[in-house]
Design a protein around this motif. Structure first.
Motif: not given
Length: 471
Positions: A182-194
């Motif tokens: 679930a943590t990995a999925a959230a990174i994938a969904a929010l990667a552009d926030r970096i």
């Protein structure tokens, strides 16, 4: 394990207790102690507000150094008997969606403070002086499972502070952990926030990742989860579609394998040997050595795939990307130079070089020669054992020739046999372009023929000048 803390730390806990305040060791030092690792950091959190913390620190240090640059964030530090501590008041934070900088408000409980931490393995604390372990988010279980999970909903955690996504992959490299699905999925969904994070902060995390024990695993995760597309887009760009006949290798996997093999060629940490682990410049060069291939790929007649001049294109691309990531000038210069030179050896494998060519190879590499040796060897990933053995033998021979020439002459820092002052005196010239041209002529003679000695160098210089004057 926590009883082994230095006695002044136990005393610090007692001073806070006597003042009616709570104190707890928190975060990385707790995690590392459970893992049996040493930690140079001693970070604490407390119920005390900054003024009360300062008063207790002054008693503890006995008049020693105290620093309060982070007072507005509730952080003060002090030192005693060689120990440095940083103590932060319990905090709660809220974030502006357009910035990763928190709006800080002081909190009232240790559990509330721990809830704002990045991962459960860093959301544990040890109360002082009682040494009670506080683990409200099952960090111990995640440590045992080598798992990264956020204390609160991962989407909230990463939306609040996108840098935590880079910290996740950094911990994969440093600690060998996995990221909970679930943590990995959230990174994938929010990667552009970096994108809202400063280049300097991303740089710091990337460096820690690259010098970690498992950088390949972390880099693969960066690509799979979309972080690399934001931070290091040249890396996923290496995933070129293979032609149906597989006439060229998978450049992405090849680059990661070269990184692994370069790491294997580093000297052991603390050995004092060349390219002592972890060698950041070598690792970056290994990762980036082929980034010019996508831009230079051409399909020739007969289905042949070529990447002409990808080393020079790649050198420029590497320099541009590292500059954007806030790397220092020396690192940028070194990495891009290694990328530019990484194919130079293949001319030697095809036909034995003259002594002049060997001198040029060493001179062009300069202080990067040992790293170039290792990068060139690591760049052999062919499954054809005969070909791999042939390349290894050829490079063994080249290194032997370099050593042989080094024993005869100062091959590592080649200079003309005459300096600029001597050139001006012999040719009766003032400083200027002609002196530079004469110096370049003598340097070329030195490269081509080795040490000439002053007498022969003077003869050749006079002859060159006479021929030049007749033109």
């Amino acid at each position: 394990m926590f009883r082994a803390l230095p006695e002044p730390i136990h005393e610090l806990g007692r001073l806070f207790e006597e003042a009616g305040q709570e104190l707890a060791l928190v975060g990385g030092p707790v995690r590392d102690a459970v893992l049996g690792r040493s930690s140079a950091d001693l970070d604490f959190t407390t119920s005390a507000r900054p003024d009360a913390t300062e008063a207790i620190l002054r008693r503890w240090t006995g008049g020693g150094a105290i620093w309060d640059m982070g007072r507005e964030f509730g952080t003060l530090g002090g030192s005693r008997d060689g120990l440095k501590v940083e103590i932060t008041t319990y905090r709660t934070e809220s974030y502006d969606p357009a910035s990763r900088k928190p709006q800080v408000a002081f909190g009232d409980t240790l559990e509330g403070d721990l809830s704002r931490r990045d991962f459960t393995v860093n959301a544990m604390a040890v109360r002082l002086p009682s040494l009670e372990l506080v683990d409200p988010f099952d960090g111990l279980a995640d440590l045992a499972g080598a798992l990264l999970r956020t204390p609160v909903a991962p989407a909230q955690s990463f939306d609040d502070d996108p840098l935590r996504m880079m910290r996740a992959v950094r911990f994969v490299s440093q600690l060998g952990f996995s990221i909970e699905p679930a943590t990995a999925a959230a990174i994938a969904a929010l990667a552009d926030r970096i994108a809202i994070v400063s280049a300097e902060r991303v740089h710091d995390e990337l460096v820690k990742l690259m010098v970690g024990a498992h950088p390949r695993r972390a880099l693969e995760l960066m690509v799979d989860l979309g972080l690399a597309a934001q931070v290091l887009p040249e890396l996923p760009a290496l995933q070129l579609e293979l032609d149906e006949h597989h006439r060229h290798k998978d450049v992405y996997q090849h680059s990661l394998t070269v990184l692994d093999q370069a790491i294997d060629l580093e000297s052991p940490a603390g050995s004092g040997g060349p390219c002592e682990a972890p060698d950041l410049v070598l690792r970056l060069a290994a990762l980036l050595h082929d980034i010019g291939k996508p831009a230079t790929r051409r399909f020739e007649d007969g289905g042949v795939v070529t990447f002409r001049f990808h080393e020079t294109v790649g050198a420029r691309m590497a320099a541009k990307r590292l500059k954007a990531l806030a790397f220092d000038k020396e690192t940028i210069k070194a990495v891009s130079r290694l990328v530019e030179l990484h194919l130079r050896f293949h001319g030697y494998a095809d036909a034995e070089w003259t002594d002049s060519a060997v001198r040029r190879y060493v001179t062009d590499a300069g202080p990067l020669l040992q790293q170039l040796h290792r990068l060139t060897r690591a760049d052999v990933t062919t499954r054809n054992r005969r070909k791999a053995s042939g390349l290894a033998r050829a490079y063994d021979e080249l290194e032997a020739r370099i050593d042989e020439l080094a024993a005869k002459e100062e091959i590592g820092r080649i200079r003309p046999d005459l300096d600029g002052n001597r050139i001006m005196a012999l040719l009766d010239l003032p400083p200027g372009r002609a002196v530079g041209e004469a110096y370049a002529f003598l340097l070329e003679e030195r490269m081509e023929h080795g040490p000439l000695g002053e007498e022969e160098a003077e003869r050749r210089l006079r002859q060159w000048w006479a021929d030049r004057s007749e033109e």
